[in-house]
Structures are given as C-alpha cells and as structure tokens.
Design a protein around this motif. Structure first.
Motif, PDB file in Angstrom:
ATOM      1  N   ASP A 540      38.147  37.397  36.445  1.00 27.36           N
ATOM      2  CA  ASP A 540      38.640  38.548  36.834  1.00 27.36           C
ATOM      3  C   ASP A 540      38.604  39.688  35.668  1.00 27.36           C
ATOM      4  OD1 ASP A 540      39.050  37.324  39.288  1.00 27.36           O
ATOM      5  OD2 ASP A 540      41.133  36.876  38.812  1.00 27.36           O
ATOM      6  N   MET A 541      38.977  40.805  35.920  1.00 29.62           N
ATOM      7  CA  MET A 541      38.936  42.009  34.997  1.00 29.62           C
ATOM      8  C   MET A 541      40.465  42.092  34.724  1.00 29.62           C
ATOM      9  SD  MET A 541      36.670  43.480  33.124  1.00 29.62           S
ATOM     10  CE  MET A 541      35.261  43.638  34.363  1.00 29.62           C
ATOM     11  N   ASN A 617      46.873  49.407  28.531  1.00 30.50           N
ATOM     12  CA  ASN A 617      46.478  49.480  29.729  1.00 30.50           C
ATOM     13  C   ASN A 617      45.420  50.468  29.914  1.00 30.50           C
ATOM     14  OD1 ASN A 617      47.850  49.789  32.777  1.00 30.50           O
ATOM     15  ND2 ASN A 617      47.728  51.673  32.409  1.00 30.50           N
ATOM     16  N   ILE A 618      44.690  50.181  30.774  1.00 31.29           N
ATOM     17  CA  ILE A 618      43.438  51.029  31.466  1.00 31.29           C
ATOM     18  C   ILE A 618      43.437  51.155  33.006  1.00 31.29           C
ATOM     19  CG2 ILE A 618      41.964  49.238  31.019  1.00 31.29           C
ATOM     20  CD1 ILE A 618      39.700  51.793  30.439  1.00 31.29           C
ATOM     21  N   GLU A 619      43.531  52.162  33.420  1.00 36.65           N
ATOM     22  CA  GLU A 619      43.571  52.144  34.741  1.00 36.65           C
ATOM     23  C   GLU A 619      42.263  51.819  35.571  1.00 36.65           C
ATOM     24  OE1 GLU A 619      46.194  52.479  37.010  1.00 36.65           O
ATOM     25  OE2 GLU A 619      47.320  52.612  35.094  1.00 36.65           O
ATOM     26  N   PRO A 620      42.091  51.043  36.594  1.00 39.95           N
ATOM     27  CA  PRO A 620      40.729  50.750  37.002  1.00 39.95           C
ATOM     28  C   PRO A 620      39.808  51.851  37.641  1.00 39.95           C
ATOM     29  CG  PRO A 620      42.311  49.281  38.099  1.00 39.95           C
ATOM     30  CD  PRO A 620      43.182  50.455  37.354  1.00 39.95           C
ATOM     31  N   VAL A 628      32.370  49.043  34.104  1.00 41.69           N
ATOM     32  CA  VAL A 628      32.110  47.886  33.860  1.00 41.69           C
ATOM     33  C   VAL A 628      32.371  47.131  35.236  1.00 41.69           C
ATOM     34  CG1 VAL A 628      33.265  45.922  32.523  1.00 41.69           C
ATOM     35  CG2 VAL A 628      33.154  48.107  31.488  1.00 41.69           C
ATOM     36  N   GLY A 629      33.215  47.371  35.849  1.00 43.97           N
ATOM     37  CA  GLY A 629      33.607  46.728  37.352  1.00 43.97           C
ATOM     38  C   GLY A 629      32.306  46.804  38.131  1.00 43.97           C
ATOM     39  N   GLU A 630      31.693  47.621  38.010  1.00 44.60           N
ATOM     40  CA  GLU A 630      30.255  48.011  39.020  1.00 44.60           C
ATOM     41  C   GLU A 630      29.193  46.781  38.405  1.00 44.60           C
ATOM     42  OE1 GLU A 630      26.730  51.068  39.768  1.00 44.60           O
ATOM     43  OE2 GLU A 630      28.699  51.819  38.944  1.00 44.60           O
ATOM     44  N   VAL A 631      29.108  46.896  37.037  1.00 46.84           N
ATOM     45  CA  VAL A 631      27.966  45.760  36.337  1.00 46.84           C
ATOM     46  C   VAL A 631      28.356  44.647  36.702  1.00 46.84           C
ATOM     47  CG1 VAL A 631      27.049  45.390  34.400  1.00 46.84           C
ATOM     48  CG2 VAL A 631      27.282  47.679  34.869  1.00 46.84           C
ATOM     49  N   THR A 632      29.526  43.923  36.413  1.00 44.75           N
ATOM     50  CA  THR A 632      30.009  42.788  36.516  1.00 44.75           C
ATOM     51  C   THR A 632      30.068  42.444  37.913  1.00 44.75           C
ATOM     52  OG1 THR A 632      32.592  43.437  36.455  1.00 44.75           O
ATOM     53  CG2 THR A 632      31.385  42.663  34.403  1.00 44.75           C
ATOM     54  N   SER A 633      30.186  43.044  38.899  1.00 45.57           N
ATOM     55  CA  SER A 633      30.284  42.945  40.218  1.00 45.57           C
ATOM     56  C   SER A 633      28.622  42.546  40.688  1.00 45.57           C
ATOM     57  CB  SER A 633      30.745  43.935  41.217  1.00 45.57           C
ATOM     58  OG  SER A 633      32.001  44.136  40.964  1.00 45.57           O
ATOM     59  N   LYS A 634      27.617  43.254  40.036  1.00 47.77           N
ATOM     60  CA  LYS A 634      26.469  42.868  40.340  1.00 47.77           C
ATOM     61  C   LYS A 634      26.122  41.457  39.631  1.00 47.77           C
ATOM     62  CE  LYS A 634      24.711  47.549  40.628  1.00 47.77           C
ATOM     63  NZ  LYS A 634      23.797  48.752  39.897  1.00 47.77           N
ATOM     64  N   VAL A 635      26.257  41.170  38.479  1.00 48.52           N
ATOM     65  CA  VAL A 635      26.191  40.106  37.996  1.00 48.52           C
ATOM     66  C   VAL A 635      26.814  38.941  38.726  1.00 48.52           C
ATOM     67  CG1 VAL A 635      26.599  38.670  35.792  1.00 48.52           C
ATOM     68  CG2 VAL A 635      26.123  41.189  35.609  1.00 48.52           C
ATOM     69  N   LEU A 636      28.161  39.132  39.253  1.00 48.36           N
ATOM     70  CA  LEU A 636      28.679  37.932  39.912  1.00 48.36           C
ATOM     71  C   LEU A 636      28.405  37.714  41.416  1.00 48.36           C
ATOM     72  CD1 LEU A 636      32.627  38.676  38.656  1.00 48.36           C
ATOM     73  CD2 LEU A 636      30.782  36.718  37.888  1.00 48.36           C
ATOM     74  N   GLY A 637      27.772  38.789  41.842  1.00 46.06           N
ATOM     75  CA  GLY A 637      27.392  38.787  43.359  1.00 46.06           C
ATOM     76  C   GLY A 637      28.635  38.931  44.161  1.00 46.06           C
ATOM     77  N   ARG A 638      29.694  39.457  43.663  1.00 47.10           N
ATOM     78  CA  ARG A 638      31.107  39.701  44.452  1.00 47.10           C
ATOM     79  C   ARG A 638      31.677  40.805  43.821  1.00 47.10           C
ATOM     80  NH1 ARG A 638      34.985  37.691  41.724  1.00 47.10           N
ATOM     81  NH2 ARG A 638      34.583  35.873  40.155  1.00 47.10           N
ATOM     82  N   ARG A 639      32.582  41.561  44.420  1.00 51.53           N
ATOM     83  CA  ARG A 639      33.498  42.544  43.881  1.00 51.53           C
ATOM     84  C   ARG A 639      34.279  41.842  42.567  1.00 51.53           C
ATOM     85  NH1 ARG A 639      38.325  44.760  44.947  1.00 51.53           N
ATOM     86  NH2 ARG A 639      38.648  46.912  44.247  1.00 51.53           N
TER      87      ARG A 639
END
Length: 678
Positions: A540-541, A617-620, A628-639
């Motif tokens: 998780d992020m 704190n950094i807002e999503p 980073v969320g977009e790239v990691t989602s592609k790597v994990l194959g899930r959001r």
C-alpha cells in the motif's frame, strides 16, 4: 540477471607509444648483481593451459611471486634496491658495495628506515632493516588486520597504526622520518621525493627481465599487472614500452579503489574514495605522481574486478597448487572476466601469449559477498547475510552499518555508478549512489535504512537469508533490506536509459534509533524533486504519518515491593500528528505532570526533550503522489491503495526539506520480531 558492470577502458594510442629513459645495461647489471646476494634465485613461470583454452589463445603464463627471496611477495625486489640506493647516497657508498659493506657502514652511523604499507612493502622494508641491523618503523592504516601487523613485528619493525587510510599512514611516515633523520623507503613520489620511488621501480624491473629469459624468445602479446599506487605498473610500462615491441599492458584494480581507471577516464590524476577491499595492497586512493605520466600514455587497457572475483581466482590457483593472495590473483580474475568483445578489442587470437603477474602468496582475508547480481531477490539475500544491527539498540550492541555500506558501495562501483560515502558519525556511514540524467528532468530519490534491530533473540539464523515455502527469512528481510535491494536494482536498471533526471539511492544509517543517516544525507545537500522511502507497507502507499492515535497521557504510579529508589527516569515516545509541534506536545505533557505534582505527595519532575521528528503528509492528489500511484498500479496489476500509517519514518525529514515523499514497500511479516520473513 547479469550485472551491468564497469566496462574495460581502452587506450589505442598506447600501441605505438614508447617510453623514454629506460635503464641502461650497466644499471640492469648492478640491480641483478645486488639481488644475487639474496637467497632463492628467480621465481617460476607457470603455464595455465586450461585458461588459454577458455579464451581460445595460444598460452597463458603466470609469474609466481609467492616466494621471492624468502618473502611472500615481489615487493622485496624494489624495497631492497630502493633501500640500498638511498643508504648508499646518504653514506656516500659505491653502487657496487655489497650488503656486508653497507652493514659495516651503518654500524658506525645507524640510519633508521621508515615506510607506510598495507603489508608486503612494509614487511620487505623491515626485512632489509633486519639484514642491515638498523631500526624500522612501519606506519599502517587503521583497518590493517592483526595478522599482518604481527608479520611486520616478527620482522623486527615498530608498527604505528594510524587513525586513517593508507594515504594518511604515508603522510605520518614521512613526517616521522623527517623528524628523526631517517630514510623513507616509499614507492610513492611527492614534492622533491622521487629518486627512491624510481629506484624501487628499477628493482621491480628485474622480475620482467626474468620473464623475458623464461619465455626463451617467445614474445608476450599482453601483460596484466595489478595497480596500487602504480609503481609496479610503471615498471611494466617502462620495460615493455621501452623497446620496439608490440606487447600490450593491461592494468587491473579493485572495483572500489580504481584510481588509475578513473584517472585515465578523466585524463588527469584524480583522488578517489576507496572502500575496504581484500586486495589490501591495491587499496590506494591516489597514483604516485612519478608513475602517472607513463601509465597515462603506456597502459593499453584498464579494468577493475570485484573482491569476489579476486577470491574465486585465488581459490582456483590454490586448486592448482599455486599460492596466491587476492592481489596476486587479480590478473587472472581480470583475464577471466573478459568478454569475447573485449578479447577482440585487445587483438588477442589463437597465436596470442598472455603473462599474468601474480604478485603475492596466499594469506588470510574475509570471504567477500558476491556483488554481481542485479536481481532483487538474490540481492536481498546478500544484504540479509550482513549483520547491520544497530549499535544503539539491544542489550548487546550491534556492529552498525559499516560492513553493509561497504558492500553497497562495492556493488555500485562494480557497475560504475557514482558513489558517495557519508560518515559524519564515526562507524555510522550512509551510502549514496546516483545515476546522472541528461538534464532538464526531475530527480527521484529512493531512501531506505541499512540498519536493523538486534539479531539477539532471533529464532533461527538471523543472517541466513534462506528461501522456504516461497518466503525469504532473516533479520532485515522485511525491514528493510528488500526495499534497499529493489531500490539498488532500479538504480542499476536506470543506467543507459537516457533519463533526463537523476536517480538517487540513499542507504542511510541509524533510522531504527534516531534517523541520523537521512539527516546527514540532507546536510550533505542531497535533494530530489520526489522521494520514495521503501519501508514495508504491504504494497500500500503511505501518504501521511503518524496516524492520529492518542498518545500516552499519564505515566502512572510505580509500585515497589522491596526497594524504594529516590529517582525514576521514564522515557516516553510521543508521536506527533499534523498540526502539532514540539512546544505543543511539551505543554501537554507538562500540564499532566503539573496536575500530578498537585495531587500526589512528594511528586516532582524534570522534563527534557531528547529528540523530535515532524510528521509528514502529502495528499494523494498531489502530482507526484498521483504519478507514483499510477506507475505502481501498473506494476501490481491492481489499483494502489493510499492510506495513513501509524509509524514514524525518515519521510518526515525529507518532507522537512520540502521534498514530496511517499512510503511504499513490500508485504511481509515479523517486523522487529523473533522471526522475520518477506
């Protein structure tokens, strides 16, 4: 996965370059006559036919210097002649004087000898002092093994252990010699000190004349020589480039002490940051100034090898009944690491002859960890095998980060990745690797701590790194050597990608107790446009920490049975959340303690803040977080899920320097527990 290692460096102009000022025939005869007074004669030249077959060339010969004049190294060739020439000059003796005459002159006017050494050179100087019946003082670096110091003392030398490196020891030896009117026998030139280094080089050249004689008319196409400060390589270049011959010279150095390699690339002599290497005699940060001009022009090829490759070469020679330490085995390691493209670039073919200079006999050393793999799993295993438990935690302090920082530095240098050692607190180093971008892009930092909690009390082997039932076990496997390994692997993968921004990996000390490593990296002005701290997060992020959990609001009463101490110290960790400050937390605790003072008889207190760290704190929706969320989602194959975390990390320190930062790392179990797995 094969490693993206440092490439061989070629100098095509060296093929037609010739050295000036070769030794005269008369000078060569003087040296050979002088050496004839020592026992043992010439050393053997051994054929390695199986190595030649591996490369598809005619012959490989190894010059075995493991038993030179009763010492386990070629160094006595140069140290003896350099000592003799220096004393002959000081006492006005003829150059054909024998050792008996020199000893007699010294009996009337004793002259102490001084040198700095990683081992073999100092031992050779000490042996000469013993032969000539004069004192010897050998200065050594702080990390010299006790066994090597013992060998120096057995030769009768006074050994002075300096606080720093070999270069520091050299400066100390020079100062001591000047203060006491002795003779400095050093194979490194400086200021007006260049005669003795040249005489030492002249002494080394006797070995090369032996090789010519032993080859009996066969011409060597390539000679491979180790490089430390450069004196032996200078002798090799002077000998093989001083004649109308076509012998090429290859220089080999440790990955972690590549002063010649980096000087050749920079086209100027440079001082490099060195790391501990088992090739101790080659652990040099600076080339001898008198050697550099010849090496710059006369070395045809330069490459580096890892400690593990030198170790493997040493073990291979041992299987052939050839005694070779890591320095001596490094030319074989260099030859065996050549690719077919390298062999072709060197012009080697089926009729080629190669000579390896094996400069030292076998000796003890720590068995190194392999640095060749880029694979994150095997890299995690390698990191887990190194005890980096914090010296600030546990009933038995751990060894700290020095060894694991050396490993990471070695791994980075093996790949020719720019490396920086940061050690503001002695024994607590952090290591930074950076792949520079082309410019005009954003810089990304991966941050992770290289210390762990204590290994004491771990249920199995804390340094095993075994994989069982799909899980990798060992202290730090989860927290957070896997995160460090993946960051290192990503850094290596970024090489050659023509990225516009820099990619930085900061392996930091002390996070488990205080965060000193990241503080010192930031103090050294390392910055980025975004950072990822690869602490374990279950994939998780984490975008904010700590999560708002009510802290301790009272200390309570301490019930005592059989003793009544007059003073009690309570250490409280109070985690701040967004909007809080050190002052606001201090007021909260002080208000509570003041109320106890009023309600509890004889209750008094003294409140001190021993350390403080801000939340982050950094807002999503922040552009960096969203990317980073977009790239990691592609790597994990899930959001990728964004959430807040309950724990403090070095993110707060990075955020304090206005670096957008997230925590994202692997899933695992046993964080700080008796058994840890990934």
């Amino acid at each position: 996965m094969a490693s993206s290692r440092r490439a061989m460096q070629l100098n095509p102009a060296a093929a037609t370059w010739h050295a000036d000022g070769s030794m005269s025939v008369d000078d060569e005869r003087l040296v050979d006559k002088f050496h004839g007074q020592f026992p043992g004669g010439c050393t053997r030249l051994v054929r390695l036919d199986h190595v030649a077959r591996e490369l598809g060339i005619k012959a490989v010969y190894l010059k075995d210097e493991s038993t030179r004049f009763g010492l386990p190294s070629f160094k006595i060739l140069g140290a003896s002649w350099g000592t003799f020439r220096a004393i002959a000059q000081k006492l006005d003796l003829p150059l054909d004087a024998d050792l008996t005459a020199v000893r007699g002159a010294l009996a009337r006017l004793p002259v102490p000898l001084y040198a700095a050494s990683e081992g073999n050179h100092g031992r050779a100087v000490a042996r000469m002092a013993s032969i000539l019946a004069v004192p010897a003082e050998i200065h050594v670096p702080s990390d010299m093994p006790p066994e090597t110091i013992k060998r120096l003392k057995e030769e009768g030398a006074v050994v002075v252990v300096n606080a720093g490196t070999y270069d520091d020891a050299m400066g100390a030896a020079r100062e001591a010699c000047a203060a006491r009117g002795g003779v400095l026998v050093q194979d490194f030139s400086f200021d007006d000190y260049d005669e003795v280094p040249q005489w030492i080089v002249d002494g080394y050249m006797a070995m090369l004349r032996e090789i010519d004689s032993q080859l009996n008319g066969t011409r060597a196409d390539l000679v491979i020589s180790p490089v430390g400060v450069g004196s032996l390589a200078q002798a090799v270049v002077s000998h093989y480039k001083g004649k109308a011959c076509k012998t090429a010279v290859m220089a080999v150095e440790p990955d972690t002490a590549a002063c010649l390699y980096k000087s050749l690339r920079a086209n100027r002599s440079v001082r490099v940051q060195t790391y501990s290497t088992i090739m101790a005699g080659l652990d040099c940060a600076t080339l001898s100034p008198v050697a550099w001009p010849l090496l710059k022009s006369g070395v045809d090829a330069s490459l580096t090898v890892s400690d593990y490759e030198a170790h493997e070469a040493s073990q291979h020679l041992k299987s052939l009944d050839i005694s070779a330490g890591p320095c001596g085995a490094s030319p074989l390691a260099a030859l065996r690491r050549l690719t077919q493209a390298d062999v072709a670039a060197l012009g080697l073919g089926q009729d080629s002859v190669v000579v390896l200079l094996c400069t030292e006999g076998a000796r003890s050393y720590r068995t190194p960890v392999d640095v060749s793999s880029d694979d994150a799993v095997s890299l995690t295993q390698a990191l887990v095998s190194i005890d980096s438990s914090s010296p600030a935690l546990g009933s038995v302090p751990g060894p700290g980060e020095a060894e694991i920082a050396r490993y990471i530095g070695s791994w980075l240098e093996h790949r020719d990745i720019e490396t920086h050692w940061i050690e503001s607190d002695k024994g607590r180093p952090s290591i930074v690797g950076v792949v520079r971008g082309l410019g005009g892009g954003k810089d990304l930092m991966f941050n992770g701590h290289i210390d762990t909690v204590a290994t004491l009390g771990y249920g199995d082997d804390p340094l095993g790194g075994e994989i069982k039932d799909g899980k990798l076990y060992g202290r730090g496997a989860h927290d957070m050597k896997c995160g460090i390994a993946t960051a290192m692997s990503a850094l290596a993968a970024s090489k050659g990608r023509a990225l516009r921004g820099d990619v930085v990996v900061a392996g930091v000390a002390g996070e488990e107790a205080s965060g000193i490593g990241t503080e010192q990296v930031l103090e050294a002005c390392w910055r980025a446009d975004g950072a990822v701290v690869s602490e374990p997060t279950g994939e998780d992020m984490i975008h904010a920490a700590p999560q708002g959990i009510h802290a301790i609001t009272r200390a309570g009463y301490f019930l005592v049975e059989s003793s009544y101490p007059a003073l009690c110290t309570v250490v409280v960790e109070r985690r701040t959340v967004a909007g809080e400050s050190v002052d606001s937390v201090r007021r909260e605790v002080r208000d509570f303690l003041d109320s106890l003072t009023e309600s509890v008889e004889d209750f008094r207190y003294d409140l001190r803040v021993t350390g403080a760290g801000a939340p982050f704190n950094i807002e999503p929706g922040h552009p960096f977080a969203a990317l980073v969320g977009e790239v990691t989602s592609k790597v994990l194959g899930r959001r990728t899920e964004f959430r807040k975390g309950p724990y403090w990390t070095d993110c707060a320190l990075l955020a304090g320097k206005e670096i957008p930062v997230l925590v994202w790392g692997p899933a695992g179990e046993g964080l700080h527990a008796k058994e840890e797995a990934l």
